[in-house]
Design a protein around this motif. Structure first.
Motif, short mmCIF file in Angstrom:
data_model
loop_
_atom_site.label_atom_id
_atom_site.label_comp_id
_atom_site.label_asym_id
_atom_site.label_seq_id
_atom_site.Cartn_x
_atom_site.Cartn_y
_atom_site.Cartn_z
N THR A 227 0.83 -1.20 0.00
CA THR A 227 0.00 0.00 0.00
C THR A 227 0.87 1.25 0.00
O THR A 227 2.05 1.21 0.36
CB THR A 227 -0.92 0.04 1.24
OG1 THR A 227 -0.11 0.19 2.42
CG2 THR A 227 -1.75 -1.23 1.35
N LEU A 230 -1.77 5.08 3.09
CA LEU A 230 -2.81 4.79 4.06
C LEU A 230 -2.39 5.22 5.46
O LEU A 230 -1.21 5.42 5.74
CB LEU A 230 -3.12 3.29 4.07
CG LEU A 230 -3.69 2.68 2.78
CD1 LEU A 230 -3.90 1.18 2.96
CD2 LEU A 230 -4.98 3.36 2.37
N ALA A 235 -2.40 0.48 7.12
CA ALA A 235 -1.25 0.01 6.33
C ALA A 235 -0.60 -1.20 6.99
O ALA A 235 -0.26 -2.18 6.33
CB ALA A 235 -0.24 1.14 6.15
N THR A 239 -0.18 -4.89 5.29
CA THR A 239 1.15 -5.15 4.76
C THR A 239 1.50 -6.63 4.86
O THR A 239 1.30 -7.25 5.92
CB THR A 239 2.20 -4.31 5.54
OG1 THR A 239 1.91 -2.93 5.34
CG2 THR A 239 3.60 -4.61 5.06
#
Length: 245
Positions: A227, A230, A235, A239
């Motif tokens: 990402t 964010l 995020a 992730t």
């Protein structure tokens, strides 16, 4: 049990209103953790605001969802509902879906009444997207938006009652959903003026989320992707390799 009460608009007074009603309905069965979106519209009344609210809902869950047994998405448009279910390890209940499912249990024909003219096509799209159209015979709105109703609910009662009666008398609905977080608690005040049952979307959703939190739940497969831009909590949740097992 702890239930995350997630308001995807930015008006804290609406969050507080729904939280009070949720506590009244659930009693000792659940503790609600009320959270207001950190960005987005003060009141959701357009497709743009609804789309932003879906992002805000994901962001709020990532920040506050740890330790909760279920999520109550406290917006009648259910913004981000399916995406929340994709990332949450616990059940997620939306107001629109829960209310329609409850109405279908008790009525072969039901209708929806809410505030804000733009909500009519938006709700029709949401109902179709969730495959909830069976038995829905009408969606009626009044001109006052949810924000205006929240600020002065007394002023909206006559218009809401007239819309509910029209659903029963003209659309032949056997039940009417009074939809919207800002309308929490108004169904009981309107019921004496309407000849068919009025379902409060907040009350039916609270009952549904408490039941969901108690039932066995199979966690969805974890998703992860790279990402950019964010919020840090969202995020981290998305992730690769960072999602808690």
């Amino acid at each position: 049990m702890r239930i995350l009460l997630l308001n995807p608009n930015t008006t804290a007074s609406v969050t507080a209103l729904v939280a009070r009603r949720a506590e009244d309905v659930a009693g000792a069965a659940a503790t609600f953790v009320p959270v207001t979106a950190r960005f987005g519209a003060a009141y959701i009344a357009s497709r743009t605001a609804l789309a932003i609210a879906g992002h805000a809902a994901l962001d709020a869950f990532a920040e506050h969802g740890a330790g909760c047994d279920a999520v109550f998405l406290a917006c009648f448009g259910d913004p981000g509902l399916l995406a929340l279910r994709e990332i949450a390890p616990v059940p997620v209940v939306g107001m629109l879906e829960a209310s329609c499912l409850e109405a279908q249990k008790t009525a072969s024909r039901y209708a929806i009444v809410t505030g804000g003219a733009l909500w009519k096509p938006m709700l029709a799209e949401a109902v179709a997207g969730l495959s909830l159209g069976d038995g829905l015979v009408a969606i009626r709105t009044i001109e006052r938006t949810g924000g205006e109703i929240a600020r002065d609910p007394q002023a909206a009662l006559a218009e809401l009652a007239a819309a509910c009666r029209a659903c029963a008398e003209q659309d032949r609905a056997e039940a009417v959903i009074l939809g919207g977080a800002a309308l929490a608690g108004l169904a009981a005040r309107l019921q004496p003026q309407v000849g068919v049952p009025i379902l409060c979307s907040v009350e039916t959703s609270v009952q549904a989320v408490v039941a969901a939190a108690r039932a066995p739940y199979r966690r969805p497969p974890a998703i992860a992707f790279d990402t950019v831009g964010l919020g840090p909590s969202l995020a981290a949740l998305l992730t690769p390799g960072d999602r808690t097992a």
